[in-house]
Motif scaffolding. Structure first.
Motif, PDB file in Angstrom:
ATOM      1  N   PHE B  56     -16.572 -67.904  66.019  1.00 46.11           N
ATOM      2  CA  PHE B  56     -15.344 -68.261  65.315  1.00 46.11           C
ATOM      3  C   PHE B  56     -14.485 -67.014  65.104  1.00 46.11           C
ATOM      4  O   PHE B  56     -13.308 -66.979  65.452  1.00 46.11           O
ATOM      5  N   THR B  57     -15.118 -65.972  64.564  1.00 42.31           N
ATOM      6  CA  THR B  57     -14.385 -64.742  64.260  1.00 42.31           C
ATOM      7  C   THR B  57     -13.785 -64.135  65.533  1.00 42.31           C
ATOM      8  O   THR B  57     -12.626 -63.725  65.550  1.00 42.31           O
ATOM      9  N   PHE B  58     -14.592 -64.102  66.589  1.00 47.49           N
ATOM     10  CA  PHE B  58     -14.116 -63.516  67.838  1.00 47.49           C
ATOM     11  C   PHE B  58     -12.919 -64.285  68.396  1.00 47.49           C
ATOM     12  O   PHE B  58     -11.913 -63.702  68.799  1.00 47.49           O
ATOM     13  N   PHE B  59     -12.996 -65.615  68.391  1.00 49.54           N
ATOM     14  CA  PHE B  59     -11.924 -66.393  69.024  1.00 49.54           C
ATOM     15  C   PHE B  59     -10.660 -66.489  68.173  1.00 49.54           C
ATOM     16  O   PHE B  59      -9.587 -66.738  68.715  1.00 49.54           O
ATOM     17  N   VAL B  60     -10.788 -66.282  66.859  1.00 50.73           N
ATOM     18  CA  VAL B  60      -9.559 -66.156  66.070  1.00 50.73           C
ATOM     19  C   VAL B  60      -8.786 -64.944  66.588  1.00 50.73           C
ATOM     20  O   VAL B  60      -7.555 -64.983  66.738  1.00 50.73           O
ATOM     21  N   GLY B  61      -9.528 -63.879  66.913  1.00 50.72           N
ATOM     22  CA  GLY B  61      -8.894 -62.687  67.471  1.00 50.72           C
ATOM     23  C   GLY B  61      -8.211 -62.974  68.795  1.00 50.72           C
ATOM     24  O   GLY B  61      -7.077 -62.543  69.034  1.00 50.72           O
ATOM     25  N   VAL B  62      -8.900 -63.718  69.664  1.00 51.40           N
ATOM     26  CA  VAL B  62      -8.310 -64.064  70.959  1.00 51.40           C
ATOM     27  C   VAL B  62      -7.013 -64.858  70.743  1.00 51.40           C
ATOM     28  O   VAL B  62      -5.992 -64.608  71.385  1.00 51.40           O
ATOM     29  N   ALA B  63      -7.066 -65.796  69.802  1.00 53.17           N
ATOM     30  CA  ALA B  63      -5.875 -66.618  69.541  1.00 53.17           C
ATOM     31  C   ALA B  63      -4.723 -65.756  69.034  1.00 53.17           C
ATOM     32  O   ALA B  63      -3.580 -65.901  69.486  1.00 53.17           O
ATOM     33  N   ALA B  64      -5.046 -64.837  68.123  1.00 50.61           N
ATOM     34  CA  ALA B  64      -3.992 -64.006  67.532  1.00 50.61           C
ATOM     35  C   ALA B  64      -3.359 -63.094  68.573  1.00 50.61           C
ATOM     36  O   ALA B  64      -2.171 -62.771  68.488  1.00 50.61           O
ATOM     37  N   SER B  65      -4.146 -62.700  69.580  1.00 51.53           N
ATOM     38  CA  SER B  65      -3.677 -61.672  70.495  1.00 51.53           C
ATOM     39  C   SER B  65      -2.578 -62.159  71.440  1.00 51.53           C
ATOM     40  O   SER B  65      -1.977 -61.361  72.149  1.00 51.53           O
ATOM     41  N   ALA B  66      -2.284 -63.462  71.432  1.00 53.02           N
ATOM     42  CA  ALA B  66      -1.168 -63.952  72.255  1.00 53.02           C
ATOM     43  C   ALA B  66       0.116 -63.225  71.894  1.00 53.02           C
ATOM     44  O   ALA B  66       1.026 -63.081  72.709  1.00 53.02           O
ATOM     45  N   VAL B  67       0.162 -62.722  70.666  1.00 59.29           N
ATOM     46  CA  VAL B  67       1.356 -62.037  70.187  1.00 59.29           C
ATOM     47  C   VAL B  67       1.674 -60.804  71.044  1.00 59.29           C
ATOM     48  O   VAL B  67       2.826 -60.391  71.167  1.00 59.29           O
ATOM     49  N   VAL B  68       0.646 -60.274  71.697  1.00 61.60           N
ATOM     50  CA  VAL B  68       0.823 -59.098  72.544  1.00 61.60           C
ATOM     51  C   VAL B  68       1.775 -59.385  73.718  1.00 61.60           C
ATOM     52  O   VAL B  68       2.490 -58.505  74.182  1.00 61.60           O
ATOM     53  N   VAL B  69       1.790 -60.621  74.194  1.00 64.90           N
ATOM     54  CA  VAL B  69       2.735 -60.954  75.272  1.00 64.90           C
ATOM     55  C   VAL B  69       3.969 -61.692  74.731  1.00 64.90           C
ATOM     56  O   VAL B  69       5.062 -61.562  75.271  1.00 64.90           O
ATOM     57  N   VAL B  70       3.782 -62.458  73.657  1.00 66.68           N
ATOM     58  CA  VAL B  70       4.906 -63.223  73.110  1.00 66.68           C
ATOM     59  C   VAL B  70       5.986 -62.284  72.559  1.00 66.68           C
ATOM     60  O   VAL B  70       7.175 -62.472  72.790  1.00 66.68           O
ATOM     61  N   LEU B  71       5.533 -61.247  71.855  1.00 68.71           N
ATOM     62  CA  LEU B  71       6.482 -60.343  71.191  1.00 68.71           C
ATOM     63  C   LEU B  71       7.394 -59.612  72.187  1.00 68.71           C
ATOM     64  O   LEU B  71       8.623 -59.689  72.062  1.00 68.71           O
ATOM     65  N   PRO B  72       6.837 -58.949  73.214  1.00 63.02           N
ATOM     66  CA  PRO B  72       7.743 -58.282  74.159  1.00 63.02           C
ATOM     67  C   PRO B  72       8.675 -59.263  74.872  1.00 63.02           C
ATOM     68  O   PRO B  72       9.841 -58.958  75.096  1.00 63.02           O
ATOM     69  N   PHE B 201      -9.993 -55.730  62.664  1.00 61.71           N
ATOM     70  CA  PHE B 201     -10.000 -57.017  63.374  1.00 61.71           C
ATOM     71  C   PHE B 201      -8.813 -57.095  64.315  1.00 61.71           C
ATOM     72  O   PHE B 201      -8.933 -57.529  65.464  1.00 61.71           O
ATOM     73  N   LEU B 202      -7.640 -56.698  63.816  1.00 59.39           N
ATOM     74  CA  LEU B 202      -6.434 -56.821  64.639  1.00 59.39           C
ATOM     75  C   LEU B 202      -6.512 -55.891  65.847  1.00 59.39           C
ATOM     76  O   LEU B 202      -6.212 -56.296  66.969  1.00 59.39           O
ATOM     77  N   ALA B 203      -6.938 -54.649  65.613  1.00 53.30           N
ATOM     78  CA  ALA B 203      -7.027 -53.698  66.728  1.00 53.30           C
ATOM     79  C   ALA B 203      -7.982 -54.218  67.794  1.00 53.30           C
ATOM     80  O   ALA B 203      -7.658 -54.228  68.987  1.00 53.30           O
ATOM     81  N   SER B 204      -9.156 -54.687  67.355  1.00 51.93           N
ATOM     82  CA  SER B 204     -10.126 -55.136  68.359  1.00 51.93           C
ATOM     83  C   SER B 204      -9.662 -56.431  69.022  1.00 51.93           C
ATOM     84  O   SER B 204      -9.942 -56.674  70.193  1.00 51.93           O
ATOM     85  N   ALA B 205      -8.901 -57.241  68.279  1.00 46.31           N
ATOM     86  CA  ALA B 205      -8.374 -58.477  68.873  1.00 46.31           C
ATOM     87  C   ALA B 205      -7.354 -58.149  69.957  1.00 46.31           C
ATOM     88  O   ALA B 205      -7.328 -58.789  71.010  1.00 46.31           O
ATOM     89  N   LEU B 244      -7.838 -50.485  72.143  1.00 42.09           N
ATOM     90  CA  LEU B 244      -9.244 -50.091  72.160  1.00 42.09           C
ATOM     91  C   LEU B 244      -9.408 -48.722  71.485  1.00 42.09           C
ATOM     92  O   LEU B 244     -10.348 -48.500  70.713  1.00 42.09           O
ATOM     93  N   ALA B 245      -8.474 -47.812  71.773  1.00 41.17           N
ATOM     94  CA  ALA B 245      -8.536 -46.476  71.164  1.00 41.17           C
ATOM     95  C   ALA B 245      -8.414 -46.588  69.643  1.00 41.17           C
ATOM     96  O   ALA B 245      -9.176 -45.958  68.891  1.00 41.17           O
ATOM     97  N   ILE B 246      -7.477 -47.406  69.185  1.00 38.30           N
ATOM     98  CA  ILE B 246      -7.293 -47.566  67.735  1.00 38.30           C
ATOM     99  C   ILE B 246      -8.540 -48.212  67.120  1.00 38.30           C
ATOM    100  O   ILE B 246      -9.007 -47.805  66.049  1.00 38.30           O
ATOM    101  N   HIS B 247      -9.098 -49.176  67.829  1.00 35.62           N
ATOM    102  CA  HIS B 247     -10.315 -49.837  67.344  1.00 35.62           C
ATOM    103  C   HIS B 247     -11.453 -48.832  67.189  1.00 35.62           C
ATOM    104  O   HIS B 247     -12.132 -48.798  66.156  1.00 35.62           O
ATOM    105  N   ILE B 248     -11.648 -48.001  68.222  1.00 35.47           N
ATOM    106  CA  ILE B 248     -12.734 -47.007  68.165  1.00 35.47           C
ATOM    107  C   ILE B 248     -12.477 -46.050  67.002  1.00 35.47           C
ATOM    108  O   ILE B 248     -13.388 -45.707  66.233  1.00 35.47           O
ATOM    109  N   PHE B 249     -11.222 -45.642  66.830  1.00 33.56           N
ATOM    110  CA  PHE B 249     -10.857 -44.754  65.729  1.00 33.56           C
ATOM    111  C   PHE B 249     -11.209 -45.391  64.378  1.00 33.56           C
ATOM    112  O   PHE B 249     -11.818 -44.759  63.517  1.00 33.56           O
TER     113      PHE B 249
END
Lengths: 250, 387
Positions: B56-72, B201-205, B244-249
């Protein structure tokens, strides 16, 4: 229905709902005033008195018997309302190298702390668990959806879940107390069903050493008030500011 | 438009049939769970959330990440994202459906699920998660469906879609923030009780979701002839590298804070996760596997950023997905419960039925995704074996 009629109808409907709601609110607040309990139930557990009888399980057995708590062989599926754990597990944050040896074999009774500020109540998405005026944290087995958010939120491990149908695993069903279905959470209720009949909790009642002291903190003359005033007491994880109503004395 | 999903080649129907088989197996396993109770899973008194909530937690991230293409695409009018944006929106739809299913199968008394609506409890983050997830699902269905429908009819995108798109962007952030708050709001579990959880969560998503999107885009391009610009893939791969870099940080920040402070209540969970305690090391391979996958993926993405070879890109994307799934799903959820409030180290192993139910939900998600991509392909794509 034309526009005018519709507006009239909507107006009357809105008024009706508002009136109904306010009557409800007034009657609720009146009911609350009437019921306004002056009680604040609490418990004190004496380590030393409890330790006098090694291996005694009277309080655990009576509680689980009258509340229809099932017994499973697999600890993973297990449920508990009251149980004993080693001091160094329960009070891991209140040991030091010197008292560790002294407390090594000490068993501590654990149960729901009926917190003043219960984290489990806050997280419940259906209000299936709530705090009563007298401080008892209650469970509605018929409203719980079994999301187990309260179990994640409880800092004391006091909540159990029915991983399987409990009924076949209850040795003697007590018809005076409801049994549960699979998929709901349950825990100690400070024997509220007994309190409402003027009785004290079963665990307190049965203890042969009188190690459990129960009463009303709002009554300065109650035994629990007196004991807590007179003797040094500790609580489980007090720094979380949940305000446990179960105190431990030596 | 849905009729477009009913016409397809033999490969298409073979794939749909395969998914249906998995769904039926998952559904039968769920019936078994309903009959027996959640005791059929590996969860128990001490580890009371497991694989379902992890997914559940992982796929909420996948769902949220659509913003990465929607926003630009919508805000910065970045036209080259046109092809990938609709795929991102459709991925969000299927991911939200999966999250709802993962919550549902985790409920002990699913027949009472409507109690969340009948007795709304604003103090519960689970209530808010229901609100934001449902809203996000509806937003994405409307936006994705109507923009494709307009294209099908060779009309301009309806004007009312714009404001919905603008709402959907902060909304996407909100679904993962609220999901993080479910954990970080709990004082009982020090492992989760950190303000860094939502940013983490957001960075890793934004690393894992777009990785999945790139893989799906390449598949959709090859099999359904969907137009996805090379440049879009390249840009998204750069976003993944930075996320990924921000997530690792963030993870390193967490580890510093916990271990420099050196409070047992905080270090115990990390120690259990990365080193194991008293011979119980069942999460250790997941923890280190996640670290190693993230590092290899990051280096591969950096080295590949100016050339864009598909093979190393796909390799890095797969590693990113595995890494984040292990970290945010398995590691975060299970290590939060261990040690328990009573300082015990219980075990947790998912059971076969638990895994089959999860696979059934993945298959449901993929079915929804396949149908949506098929519709997109029949409107935009060139004829390919799959379409």
């Amino acid at each position: 229905m034309n526009r005018r009629d519709f507006l009239k109808f909507a107006g009357v409907l809105a008024f009706g709902i508002a009136a109904h709601q306010s009557v409800n609110l007034i009657s609720q607040s009146r009911a609350r005033d009437e019921k306004k309990s002056t009680k604040a139930w609490a418990m004190a557990i004496s380590f030393s008195a409890c330790a006098r009888r090694e291996g005694c399980r009277d309080c655990i057995d009576i509680c689980h018997l009258i509340h229809n708590v099932p017994e499973f062989d697999n600890p993973k599926d297990g449920l508990r309302w009251i149980w004993a754990s080693p001091y160094e597990s329960v009070f891991a944050d209140q040991t030091n190298p010197f008292n560790r040896g002294m407390l090594k074999n000490l068993s501590v009774l654990c149960l729901c702390n009926h917190c003043d500020n219960p984290p489990c109540v806050k997280v419940c998405p259906t209000k299936a668990t709530w705090k009563r005026e007298d401080g008892i944290v209650m469970m509605d087995y018929h409203r719980c959806i079994g999301c187990r958010y309260c179990m994640a939120a409880c800092p004391y491990g006091a909540r159990s879940f029915n991983w399987r149908d409990p009924r076949p695993f209850i040795k003697n069903i007590n018809k005076d107390y409801p049994n549960r279905m699979k998929g709901v959470v349950e825990k100690c209720n400070f024997c509220e069903e007994r309190l409402s009949q003027g009785l004290i909790p079963a665990c307190v009642d049965i203890c042969p050493e009188k190690a459990l002291i129960f009463g009303d903190l709002n009554d300065p003359d109650s035994e629990v008030s007196k004991v807590l005033r007179a003797r040094f007491s500790i609580q489980r994880r007090p720094y979380l500011a949940t305000g446990p109503r179960v105190f431990y004395i030596f | 438009m849905i009729e477009k999903a009913l016409k397809g080649g033999s490969r298409y129907w073979l794939w749909i049939g395969f998914l249906f088989v998995l769904i039926i197996v998952g559904f039968l396993s769920y019936l078994k769970q309903l009959a027996h109770g959640l005791g059929i899973t590996g969860m128990g008194r001490d580890v009371s959330w497991g694989l379902y909530i992890a997914n559940f937690t992982f796929f909420v991230g996948v769902a949220a990440s659509a913003v990465v293409v929607v926003l630009p695409y919508y805000i910065h009018d970045y036209k080259r994202f046109k092809g990938i944006t609709i795929l991102g929106e459709f991925l969000a739809i299927s991911a939200v459906i999966m999250t709802i299913l993962f919550i549902f199968v985790d409920l002990g008394a699913p027949s009472r699920v409507l109690n969340i609506i009948l007795y709304p409890s604003p103090s519960s983050l689970l209530f808010w998660d229901m609100v934001v997830l449902t809203g996000y699902l509806i937003l994405n269905i409307i936006i994705g469906w109507w923009s494709l429908d307009a294209e099908d009819k060779e009309m301009e995108q309806p004007r009312w879609i714009r404001p919905l798109v603008y709402i959907s962007i902060p909304w996407a952030i909100s679904i993962h923030t609220v999901t993080a708050f479910i954990y970080s709001g709990l004082i009982a579990r020090s492992f989760w009780h950190t303000a860094l959880l939502a940013p983490r969560f957001l960075a890793s998503a934004f690393a894992s979701g777009p990785s999945l999107l790139i893989i799906l885009s390449l598949i959709a391009k090859r099999w359904a002839g969907l137009e996805v610009e090379r440049d879009a893939i390249k840009k998204v791969s750069v976003i993944i590298a930075y996320a990924l870099a921000i997530h690792i940080f963030f993870v390193l920040v967490e580890i510093f804070t916990v271990f420099y402070g050196d409070m047992p209540a905080h270090t115990d969970h990390f120690r259990f996760l990365f080193l194991g305690v008293t011979g119980k090391r069942f999460l250790v391979p997941w923890a280190w596997g996640s670290v190693i996958c993230a590092l290899i993926a990051f280096i591969t993405l950096l080295k590949n950023s100016d050339r864009l070879n598909e093979k190393p890109l796909v390799f890095a994307c797969i590693l990113t997905i595995l890494s984040i799934w292990a970290e945010k799903g398995i590691g975060l959820v299970i290590a939060g419960f261990i040690p328990t409030p009573l300082d015990e180290i219980p075990r947790y192993y998912p059971t076969l039925f638990e895994v089959l139910i999860c696979i059934g939900i993945y298959a449901t998600g993929f079915l929804v995704l396949t149908v949506l991509y098929k519709i997109a392909a029949s409107i935009r794509g060139k004829n390919r074996p799959f379409s």
